[in-house]
Design a protein around this motif. Structure first.
Motif, PDB file in Angstrom:
ATOM      1  N   SER A 383      21.570 -46.903  -5.372  1.00  0.00           N
ATOM      2  CA  SER A 383      20.742 -46.631  -4.197  1.00  0.00           C
ATOM      3  C   SER A 383      19.366 -46.122  -4.599  1.00  0.00           C
ATOM      4  CB  SER A 383      21.428 -45.603  -3.288  1.00  0.00           C
ATOM      5  OG  SER A 383      22.639 -46.110  -2.774  1.00  0.00           O
ATOM      6  N   GLU A 384      19.296 -45.381  -5.695  1.00  0.00           N
ATOM      7  CA  GLU A 384      18.020 -44.803  -6.129  1.00  0.00           C
ATOM      8  C   GLU A 384      17.181 -45.791  -6.929  1.00  0.00           C
ATOM      9  OE1 GLU A 384      19.182 -41.371  -8.301  1.00  0.00           O
ATOM     10  OE2 GLU A 384      19.657 -40.177  -6.518  1.00  0.00           O
ATOM     11  N   ALA A 385      17.820 -46.847  -7.438  1.00  0.00           N
ATOM     12  CA  ALA A 385      17.101 -47.825  -8.255  1.00  0.00           C
ATOM     13  C   ALA A 385      16.555 -48.955  -7.377  1.00  0.00           C
ATOM     14  CB  ALA A 385      18.032 -48.400  -9.319  1.00  0.00           C
ATOM     15  N   LYS A 386      15.613 -49.719  -7.916  1.00  0.00           N
ATOM     16  CA  LYS A 386      15.151 -50.929  -7.243  1.00  0.00           C
ATOM     17  C   LYS A 386      16.103 -52.053  -7.611  1.00  0.00           C
ATOM     18  CE  LYS A 386      11.281 -54.110  -6.651  1.00  0.00           C
ATOM     19  NZ  LYS A 386       9.887 -54.454  -7.030  1.00  0.00           N
ATOM     20  N   THR A 387      16.837 -52.571  -6.644  1.00  0.00           N
ATOM     21  CA  THR A 387      17.838 -53.602  -6.908  1.00  0.00           C
ATOM     22  C   THR A 387      17.471 -54.886  -6.187  1.00  0.00           C
ATOM     23  OG1 THR A 387      19.159 -52.649  -5.103  1.00  0.00           O
ATOM     24  CG2 THR A 387      19.733 -51.998  -7.336  1.00  0.00           C
ATOM     25  N   VAL A 388      17.532 -55.983  -6.914  1.00  0.00           N
ATOM     26  CA  VAL A 388      17.145 -57.302  -6.392  1.00  0.00           C
ATOM     27  C   VAL A 388      18.177 -58.315  -6.851  1.00  0.00           C
ATOM     28  CG1 VAL A 388      15.374 -59.092  -6.395  1.00  0.00           C
ATOM     29  CG2 VAL A 388      14.704 -56.690  -6.534  1.00  0.00           C
ATOM     30  N   LYS A 389      18.605 -59.200  -5.954  1.00  0.00           N
ATOM     31  CA  LYS A 389      19.572 -60.223  -6.360  1.00  0.00           C
ATOM     32  C   LYS A 389      18.952 -61.093  -7.448  1.00  0.00           C
ATOM     33  CE  LYS A 389      22.716 -63.844  -4.927  1.00  0.00           C
ATOM     34  NZ  LYS A 389      23.262 -64.666  -3.835  1.00  0.00           N
ATOM     35  N   THR A 390      19.650 -61.192  -8.572  1.00  0.00           N
ATOM     36  CA  THR A 390      19.116 -61.843  -9.757  1.00  0.00           C
ATOM     37  C   THR A 390      20.186 -62.727 -10.392  1.00  0.00           C
ATOM     38  OG1 THR A 390      17.793 -59.854 -10.170  1.00  0.00           O
ATOM     39  CG2 THR A 390      18.003 -61.416 -11.991  1.00  0.00           C
ATOM     40  N   LEU A 424      23.849 -56.579 -13.630  1.00  0.00           N
ATOM     41  CA  LEU A 424      22.979 -57.703 -13.946  1.00  0.00           C
ATOM     42  C   LEU A 424      22.651 -58.502 -12.691  1.00  0.00           C
ATOM     43  CD1 LEU A 424      24.612 -58.993 -17.270  1.00  0.00           C
ATOM     44  CD2 LEU A 424      22.810 -57.292 -16.955  1.00  0.00           C
ATOM     45  N   GLN A 425      23.626 -58.619 -11.787  1.00  0.00           N
ATOM     46  CA  GLN A 425      23.396 -59.376 -10.550  1.00  0.00           C
ATOM     47  C   GLN A 425      22.426 -58.665  -9.602  1.00  0.00           C
ATOM     48  OE1 GLN A 425      27.090 -59.714  -8.292  1.00  0.00           O
ATOM     49  NE2 GLN A 425      27.788 -57.751  -9.104  1.00  0.00           N
ATOM     50  N   ASN A 452      30.594 -60.288  -3.737  1.00  0.00           N
ATOM     51  CA  ASN A 452      30.935 -60.891  -2.450  1.00  0.00           C
ATOM     52  C   ASN A 452      29.959 -60.479  -1.353  1.00  0.00           C
ATOM     53  OD1 ASN A 452      33.164 -62.232  -3.506  1.00  0.00           O
ATOM     54  ND2 ASN A 452      34.559 -60.528  -3.092  1.00  0.00           N
ATOM     55  N   ALA A 453      29.472 -59.221  -1.436  1.00  0.00           N
ATOM     56  CA  ALA A 453      28.584 -58.718  -0.385  1.00  0.00           C
ATOM     57  C   ALA A 453      27.215 -59.380  -0.411  1.00  0.00           C
ATOM     58  CB  ALA A 453      28.434 -57.205  -0.525  1.00  0.00           C
ATOM     59  N   ILE A 454      26.767 -59.832  -1.606  1.00  0.00           N
ATOM     60  CA  ILE A 454      25.402 -60.370  -1.708  1.00  0.00           C
ATOM     61  C   ILE A 454      25.360 -61.876  -1.898  1.00  0.00           C
ATOM     62  CG2 ILE A 454      24.698 -58.170  -2.743  1.00  0.00           C
ATOM     63  CD1 ILE A 454      24.400 -59.596  -5.427  1.00  0.00           C
ATOM     64  N   LYS A 455      26.530 -62.518  -1.949  1.00  0.00           N
ATOM     65  CA  LYS A 455      26.574 -63.932  -2.328  1.00  0.00           C
ATOM     66  C   LYS A 455      25.809 -64.850  -1.381  1.00  0.00           C
ATOM     67  CE  LYS A 455      31.062 -64.785  -0.103  1.00  0.00           C
ATOM     68  NZ  LYS A 455      32.477 -65.166  -0.345  1.00  0.00           N
ATOM     69  N   ASN A 456      25.695 -64.462  -0.099  1.00  0.00           N
ATOM     70  CA  ASN A 456      25.028 -65.332   0.869  1.00  0.00           C
ATOM     71  C   ASN A 456      23.530 -65.086   0.980  1.00  0.00           C
ATOM     72  OD1 ASN A 456      27.459 -66.637   1.579  1.00  0.00           O
ATOM     73  ND2 ASN A 456      27.977 -65.019   3.031  1.00  0.00           N
ATOM     74  N   TYR A 457      23.016 -64.147   0.184  1.00  0.00           N
ATOM     75  CA  TYR A 457      21.578 -63.877   0.204  1.00  0.00           C
ATOM     76  C   TYR A 457      20.892 -64.640  -0.930  1.00  0.00           C
ATOM     77  CZ  TYR A 457      22.774 -60.046   3.336  1.00  0.00           C
ATOM     78  OH  TYR A 457      23.240 -59.317   4.389  1.00  0.00           O
ATOM     79  N   GLU A 462      15.955 -58.015  -1.794  1.00  0.00           N
ATOM     80  CA  GLU A 462      15.994 -56.614  -2.190  1.00  0.00           C
ATOM     81  C   GLU A 462      17.073 -55.880  -1.418  1.00  0.00           C
ATOM     82  OE1 GLU A 462      12.306 -54.543  -2.074  1.00  0.00           O
ATOM     83  OE2 GLU A 462      11.181 -56.126  -3.092  1.00  0.00           O
ATOM     84  N   PHE A 463      17.726 -54.914  -2.079  1.00  0.00           N
ATOM     85  CA  PHE A 463      18.786 -54.141  -1.453  1.00  0.00           C
ATOM     86  C   PHE A 463      18.388 -52.668  -1.407  1.00  0.00           C
ATOM     87  CE2 PHE A 463      20.694 -57.876  -3.427  1.00  0.00           C
ATOM     88  CZ  PHE A 463      21.298 -58.451  -2.318  1.00  0.00           C
TER      89      PHE A 463
END
Length: 469
Positions: A383-390, A424-425, A452-457, A462-463
């Motif tokens: 939550s504190e990091a910058k997370t992006v689907k990769t 990594l994802q 599973n939560a991010i597969k459709n994005y 960004e999360f």
């Protein structure tokens, strides 16, 4: 086996150098104590410690700019290290380093730094990548911020042996309330014998607070406390309470302190004989030195950086508010001229807003409280990091193999996996600095749930917050 190996066997291969990060332990042949490496960062994040570079070579000072190398105790030249430390401008790397930090070569466990005063080489004892020192600094920093916010000025008084709690209005009451806070954090009970841990800032502050609240108490050893506390327990008749124990800091001890310290404050206020020792204190510097020796200076350093960061945040917020107000004025003007385009304008505004996606996960029913705590900590970091689907692009060697190669097989307990702290994802690096052991069940469950939560994005999404229930 060839003759070159007989009879001594094969020569042991030299371990590869590790990059130094914030908290690396350092040694000087002339110093009486080891030191630690400080690297500038906005906050201490033990999951992503900043690399040190060749110019991180400045002696530590108590004021900005603070520097990087803390003193090594007493020099064999019979002078305190901090008074004579004179370092070369840069560390020396035995081999050029391809990796850069702040545009300059990183330094490793093979790098050296010359003290021009003694001619000695400062070297690394360890890289600091285990995060142990940084973690303790982070805990110190958090405690200092928390205490300063709740009881401003209390820590400054406690670490100065020449200042009285009783001659600063409201401070002896704040010291008792601070002790109450500590008890609450430790389930209502603290054994006074454990507050002599030299590297624990909270223990140091507890010991100092009690010593200042009890004039005439020898705070340098447990026996000094015990004698005075037993006497005060009798004087206040707290000894009659079955839960009273002079060895334990609990609610009964706090009750005794409120009674005894109120009497002490009145005596100091009305009687010059009792007031004189408080006006002319010459208390021991033992605790102040032990705090500074392990990293209180580092805490001050990061506290100052945190204040700068908060100031920048405030400036950014004010600038954002100003920009927002101007945008509202422009928007109102636009709506007056083209009210029929309202719906289209709203669509554009939606596209330009913060579209980060929150991710909600679930605990497994069979998880223990410890496993749930590990899951909570993992998601807090995300939550504190910058997370992006990769797209995931793993190295040829497994994370476990590389981590164990760097830190040894024993670094991963049974029942644990080596986890990418930032997956990594989600844009995390496939690097040992982004790895640490995590309970196997927690690691595998969260990994699958996040996938599973991010597969459709689409990639690049960004999360925001990662929550679990």
């Amino acid at each position: 086996m060839g003759w070159s190996f007989w009879p001594f066997g094969k020569k042991k291969e030299e371990e590869p150098p590790e990059q130094l990060v914030l908290g690396a332990e350092l040694k000087c042949p002339y110093g009486s104590a080891h030191s630690f490496l400080m690297v500038e960062a906005e906050r201490i994040d033990v999951t992503n410690l900043p690399n040190a570079c060749v110019t991180d070579s400045k002696p530590f000072k108590d004021e900005a700019p603070y520097g990087n190398i803390m003193p090594f105790g007493e020099c064999t030249l019979r002078v305190p290290c901090k008074e004579i430390m004179d370092l070369e401008e840069q560390w020396e790397n035995p081999e050029p380093q391809a990796m850069l930090a702040n545009g300059k070569e990183v330094i490793t466990t093979k790098s050296t730094l010359i003290c021009k005063k003694s001619g000695m080489e400062i070297q690394a004892v360890n890289s600091g990548q285990d995060g142990e020192v940084a973690r303790q600094w982070a805990e110190m920093s958090e405690l200092i911020h928390e205490t300063n916010a709740k009881y401003p000025g209390l820590i400054d008084i406690l670490k100065n042996p020449n200042v009285s709690l009783y001659l600063n209005e409201g401070m002896y009451q704040n010291a008792i309330r601070f002790l109450e806070d500590c008890i609450e954090k430790h389930d209502g009970k603290i054994d006074l014998a454990v507050v002599y841990a030299p590297k624990d800032l909270e223990s140091n502050l507890i010991r100092l607070a009690l010593g200042r609240l009890l004039p005439g108490c020898d705070e340098t050893k447990p026996e000094g406390y015990l004698t005075v506390l037993e006497e005060r327990g009798v004087a206040t008749e707290m000894y009659k309470n079955p839960d009273w124990d002079a060895h334990v800091l609990n609610k009964e001890m706090i009750e005794m302190l409120w009674k005894d310290c109120a009497d002490t404050a009145e005596r100091i206020d009305t009687n010059a004989i009792h007031r004189f020792p408080e006006e002319h204190k010459w208390g021991t510097r033992l605790v102040g030195e032990s705090i500074m020796g392990f990293g209180y200076g580092c805490v001050l350093y990061y506290a100052a950086i945190e204040r700068q960061r908060q100031s920048r945040r405030q400036q950014d917020a004010e600038a954002k508010e100003k920009t927002s107000n101007e945008e509202v004025k422009v928007s109102n003007k636009t709506n007056e001229v083209a009210s029929d385009a309202g719906e289209k304008s709203n669509d554009v505004k939606s596209e330009c807003s913060d579209n980060s996606i929150d991710v909600e996960l679930k605990y497994k029913d069979e998880w223990t409280p410890n496993q749930r705590a590990e899951a909570d900590a993992k998601l807090q970091t995300l939550s504190e990091a910058k997370t992006v689907k990769t797209p995931v692009n793993r190295g040829g060697t497994s994370a476990s193999s590389r981590y164990k190669s760097a830190y040894g097989d024993a670094c991963v307990p049974e029942g644990y996996d080596v986890d990418h702290t930032i997956d990594l994802q989600l844009g995390g690096k496939d690097d040992i600095l982004n790895m640490k052991p995590l309970d196997s069940s927690v690691n595998r469950s969260l990994g699958v749930q996040i996938k599973n939560a991010i597969k459709n994005y689409p990639d690049g999404t960004e999360f925001g917050e990662f929550t679990i229930h």
